[in-house]
Each structure stands twice: as structure tokens, then as C-alpha cells.
Design a protein around this motif. Sequence first.
Motif, PDB file in Angstrom:
ATOM      1  N   GLN A  85       0.823  -1.193   0.000  1.00  0.00           N
ATOM      2  CA  GLN A  85       0.000   0.000   0.000  1.00  0.00           C
ATOM      3  C   GLN A  85       0.858   1.243   0.000  1.00  0.00           C
ATOM      4  OE1 GLN A  85      -2.714  -0.113   3.244  1.00  0.00           O
ATOM      5  NE2 GLN A  85      -4.000  -1.706   2.350  1.00  0.00           N
ATOM      6  N   LEU A  86       0.362   2.241  -0.711  1.00  0.00           N
ATOM      7  CA  LEU A  86       1.067   3.511  -0.738  1.00  0.00           C
ATOM      8  C   LEU A  86       0.731   4.348   0.477  1.00  0.00           C
ATOM      9  CD1 LEU A  86       0.508   4.803  -4.386  1.00  0.00           C
ATOM     10  CD2 LEU A  86       2.596   3.813  -3.440  1.00  0.00           C
ATOM     11  N   GLU A  87       1.670   5.194   0.862  1.00  0.00           N
ATOM     12  CA  GLU A  87       1.369   6.227   1.850  1.00  0.00           C
ATOM     13  C   GLU A  87       1.056   7.496   1.057  1.00  0.00           C
ATOM     14  OE1 GLU A  87       4.465   7.091   4.596  1.00  0.00           O
ATOM     15  OE2 GLU A  87       3.472   8.875   5.378  1.00  0.00           O
ATOM     16  N   LEU A  88      -0.191   7.926   1.105  1.00  0.00           N
ATOM     17  CA  LEU A  88      -0.613   9.102   0.365  1.00  0.00           C
ATOM     18  C   LEU A  88      -0.653  10.310   1.289  1.00  0.00           C
ATOM     19  CD1 LEU A  88      -3.524   7.518  -1.681  1.00  0.00           C
ATOM     20  CD2 LEU A  88      -1.223   8.042  -2.483  1.00  0.00           C
ATOM     21  N   VAL A  89      -0.291  11.451   0.748  1.00  0.00           N
ATOM     22  CA  VAL A  89      -0.302  12.690   1.510  1.00  0.00           C
ATOM     23  C   VAL A  89      -1.075  13.744   0.735  1.00  0.00           C
ATOM     24  CG1 VAL A  89       1.093  14.504   2.536  1.00  0.00           C
ATOM     25  CG2 VAL A  89       1.929  12.137   2.549  1.00  0.00           C
ATOM     26  N   GLU A  90      -2.118  14.279   1.362  1.00  0.00           N
ATOM     27  CA  GLU A  90      -2.885  15.364   0.760  1.00  0.00           C
ATOM     28  C   GLU A  90      -2.404  16.699   1.321  1.00  0.00           C
ATOM     29  OE1 GLU A  90      -5.952  12.035   1.698  1.00  0.00           O
ATOM     30  OE2 GLU A  90      -4.289  13.047   2.707  1.00  0.00           O
ATOM     31  N   SER A  91      -2.522  17.731   0.525  1.00  0.00           N
ATOM     32  CA  SER A  91      -2.193  19.083   0.969  1.00  0.00           C
ATOM     33  C   SER A  91      -3.032  20.077   0.185  1.00  0.00           C
ATOM     34  CB  SER A  91      -0.704  19.368   0.791  1.00  0.00           C
ATOM     35  OG  SER A  91      -0.352  19.282  -0.575  1.00  0.00           O
ATOM     36  N   GLY A  92      -3.026  21.323   0.677  1.00  0.00           N
ATOM     37  CA  GLY A  92      -3.712  22.385  -0.051  1.00  0.00           C
ATOM     38  C   GLY A  92      -5.040  22.822   0.546  1.00  0.00           C
ATOM     39  N   GLY A  93      -5.480  22.148   1.579  1.00  0.00           N
ATOM     40  CA  GLY A  93      -6.728  22.559   2.208  1.00  0.00           C
ATOM     41  C   GLY A  93      -6.567  23.866   2.964  1.00  0.00           C
ATOM     42  N   GLY A  94      -7.698  24.383   3.430  1.00  0.00           N
ATOM     43  CA  GLY A  94      -7.648  25.614   4.193  1.00  0.00           C
ATOM     44  C   GLY A  94      -9.008  26.257   4.282  1.00  0.00           C
ATOM     45  N   LEU A  95      -9.002  27.503   4.740  1.00  0.00           N
ATOM     46  CA  LEU A  95     -10.225  28.300   4.879  1.00  0.00           C
ATOM     47  C   LEU A  95     -10.336  29.232   3.685  1.00  0.00           C
ATOM     48  CD1 LEU A  95     -12.643  29.424   6.516  1.00  0.00           C
ATOM     49  CD2 LEU A  95     -10.994  30.931   7.664  1.00  0.00           C
ATOM     50  N   VAL A  96     -11.489  29.230   3.044  1.00  0.00           N
ATOM     51  CA  VAL A  96     -11.691  30.070   1.877  1.00  0.00           C
ATOM     52  C   VAL A  96     -13.111  30.613   1.904  1.00  0.00           C
ATOM     53  CG1 VAL A  96     -12.406  28.130   0.421  1.00  0.00           C
ATOM     54  CG2 VAL A  96     -11.419  30.177  -0.638  1.00  0.00           C
ATOM     55  N   GLN A  97     -13.292  31.786   1.355  1.00  0.00           N
ATOM     56  CA  GLN A  97     -14.621  32.377   1.297  1.00  0.00           C
ATOM     57  C   GLN A  97     -15.450  31.742   0.186  1.00  0.00           C
ATOM     58  OE1 GLN A  97     -14.201  36.631   0.915  1.00  0.00           O
ATOM     59  NE2 GLN A  97     -13.834  36.896   3.106  1.00  0.00           N
ATOM     60  N   PRO A  98     -16.762  31.771   0.311  1.00  0.00           N
ATOM     61  CA  PRO A  98     -17.605  31.266  -0.787  1.00  0.00           C
ATOM     62  C   PRO A  98     -17.255  31.958  -2.088  1.00  0.00           C
ATOM     63  CG  PRO A  98     -18.922  31.633   1.176  1.00  0.00           C
ATOM     64  CD  PRO A  98     -17.556  32.176   1.473  1.00  0.00           C
ATOM     65  N   GLN A 141      -4.440  10.782   4.814  1.00  0.00           N
ATOM     66  CA  GLN A 141      -4.988  11.177   6.114  1.00  0.00           C
ATOM     67  C   GLN A 141      -6.019  12.291   6.000  1.00  0.00           C
ATOM     68  OE1 GLN A 141      -4.313   9.590   9.108  1.00  0.00           O
ATOM     69  NE2 GLN A 141      -3.444   8.153   7.627  1.00  0.00           N
ATOM     70  N   GLY A 142      -6.090  12.927   4.844  1.00  0.00           N
ATOM     71  CA  GLY A 142      -7.085  13.955   4.621  1.00  0.00           C
ATOM     72  C   GLY A 142      -6.565  15.363   4.827  1.00  0.00           C
ATOM     73  N   THR A 143      -7.218  16.305   4.161  1.00  0.00           N
ATOM     74  CA  THR A 143      -6.920  17.723   4.330  1.00  0.00           C
ATOM     75  C   THR A 143      -8.246  18.464   4.480  1.00  0.00           C
ATOM     76  OG1 THR A 143      -5.738  19.631   3.411  1.00  0.00           O
ATOM     77  CG2 THR A 143      -6.835  18.191   1.823  1.00  0.00           C
ATOM     78  N   GLN A 144      -8.302  19.366   5.440  1.00  0.00           N
ATOM     79  CA  GLN A 144      -9.545  20.044   5.772  1.00  0.00           C
ATOM     80  C   GLN A 144      -9.796  21.211   4.827  1.00  0.00           C
ATOM     81  OE1 GLN A 144     -11.861  19.614   8.782  1.00  0.00           O
ATOM     82  NE2 GLN A 144     -13.004  20.748   7.223  1.00  0.00           N
ATOM     83  N   VAL A 145     -11.006  21.290   4.321  1.00  0.00           N
ATOM     84  CA  VAL A 145     -11.446  22.425   3.511  1.00  0.00           C
ATOM     85  C   VAL A 145     -12.648  23.052   4.216  1.00  0.00           C
ATOM     86  CG1 VAL A 145     -12.486  23.139   1.333  1.00  0.00           C
ATOM     87  CG2 VAL A 145     -10.605  21.477   1.338  1.00  0.00           C
ATOM     88  N   ILE A 146     -12.543  24.338   4.493  1.00  0.00           N
ATOM     89  CA  ILE A 146     -13.646  25.069   5.121  1.00  0.00           C
ATOM     90  C   ILE A 146     -14.006  26.241   4.229  1.00  0.00           C
ATOM     91  CG2 ILE A 146     -14.401  26.381   7.133  1.00  0.00           C
ATOM     92  CD1 ILE A 146     -12.368  24.794   8.782  1.00  0.00           C
ATOM     93  N   VAL A 147     -15.259  26.266   3.828  1.00  0.00           N
ATOM     94  CA  VAL A 147     -15.742  27.357   2.978  1.00  0.00           C
ATOM     95  C   VAL A 147     -16.724  28.174   3.816  1.00  0.00           C
ATOM     96  CG1 VAL A 147     -16.826  28.000   0.814  1.00  0.00           C
ATOM     97  CG2 VAL A 147     -15.513  25.865   0.973  1.00  0.00           C
ATOM     98  N   SER A 148     -16.291  29.358   4.170  1.00  0.00           N
ATOM     99  CA  SER A 148     -17.097  30.174   5.069  1.00  0.00           C
ATOM    100  C   SER A 148     -16.716  31.634   4.917  1.00  0.00           C
ATOM    101  CB  SER A 148     -16.870  29.724   6.517  1.00  0.00           C
ATOM    102  OG  SER A 148     -17.557  30.581   7.419  1.00  0.00           O
ATOM    103  N   SER A 149     -17.698  32.504   5.126  1.00  0.00           N
ATOM    104  CA  SER A 149     -17.436  33.934   5.103  1.00  0.00           C
ATOM    105  C   SER A 149     -17.173  34.453   6.520  1.00  0.00           C
ATOM    106  CB  SER A 149     -18.609  34.671   4.477  1.00  0.00           C
ATOM    107  OG  SER A 149     -19.810  34.358   5.147  1.00  0.00           O
ATOM    108  N   TYR A 174     -11.098  16.275   2.880  1.00  0.00           N
ATOM    109  CA  TYR A 174     -10.923  15.677   1.563  1.00  0.00           C
ATOM    110  C   TYR A 174      -9.801  14.649   1.614  1.00  0.00           C
ATOM    111  CZ  TYR A 174     -14.103  18.964  -0.605  1.00  0.00           C
ATOM    112  OH  TYR A 174     -15.230  19.664  -0.957  1.00  0.00           O
ATOM    113  N   TYR A 175     -10.084  13.478   1.062  1.00  0.00           N
ATOM    114  CA  TYR A 175      -9.138  12.374   1.055  1.00  0.00           C
ATOM    115  C   TYR A 175      -8.838  11.960  -0.388  1.00  0.00           C
ATOM    116  CZ  TYR A 175     -10.816  11.760   5.869  1.00  0.00           C
ATOM    117  OH  TYR A 175     -11.163  11.948   7.183  1.00  0.00           O
ATOM    118  N   CYS A 176      -7.589  11.626  -0.644  1.00  0.00           N
ATOM    119  CA  CYS A 176      -7.290  10.969  -1.907  1.00  0.00           C
ATOM    120  C   CYS A 176      -7.040   9.486  -1.641  1.00  0.00           C
ATOM    121  CB  CYS A 176      -6.120  11.609  -2.636  1.00  0.00           C
ATOM    122  SG  CYS A 176      -4.500  11.411  -1.890  1.00  0.00           S
TER     123      CYS A 176
END
Length: 128
Positions: free
Chosen positions: A1-14, A120-128, A94-96
Motif C-alpha cells: 500500500q502507498l502512503e498518500l499525503v494530501e495538501s492544499g486545504g484551508g479556509l476560503v470564502q464562498p 490522512q485527509g486535508t480540511q477544507v472550510i468554505v465560510s465567510s 478531503y481524502y485521496c
Amino acid sequence: QLELVESGGGLVQPGGSLRLSCAAPGFSLDYYAIGWFRQAPGKEREWVSCISSSGGNTAYTDSVKGRFTISRDNAKKTVYLQMNSLKPEDTAVYYCAARAEGHRSYVCYGSSSEYRSWGQGTQVIVSS
């Protein structure tokens, strides 16, 4: 099995954009089909998008069609999920996931049971 790493998540406005990355440090993703999934608080994990190992076939869940784009750069050993026009309902972890194909296939998988390796996932939050 591969060890996958996600990146790029964060807080962003709608209406904003984020680009998620999925990589397997030290390994090539050339012969792997890749899927992106997400899980919002209190909800089950859902499939978002997939790309075949050849890169020649992609698919999206209806709620993200026209807003998200999956792509792969085999030279950089990375798969991307470009997310535009983000909405609050896109908020999730979000998971790959990767499925070994052993060759360049045009099959794209929309079920989590098809994938053997997960990040392991990366968190995406879409909020104003």
C-alpha cells in the motif's frame, strides 16, 4: 500500500478557489487510478472525483461538475483537485485514494471499495 499525503486545504470564502494535491512521497503514481473523496461533519464519506491511471478518463459527482477539475502530473508524481466557485456545502475533509492498476488504464472508479491506499485527509472550510 502507498502512503498518500494530501495538501492544499484551508479556509476560503464562498466563491473562492483551492487546489488540493495528492502525492506518495518517494513513489510514482503512474500506474495508479486516483480518487478524491470527502467527508463532512456528521455525514458519510462521499466520492467526489476520479482519474484513470492513464489520465485519459475523469469523472465527477454531480454537485461539483463544472467547478472541480481533477488532473495528474506524472512528472511531479502528483494528482490535483482544482476547486473553483466553492460553496459552504463543500466544507469537508478531503481524502485521496489510490488503486494499483499495473498499467495505463482508462478505468475510473467511483466506489471507495475499489481503493486500497488512503491519505490522512486535508480540511477544507468554505465560510465567510
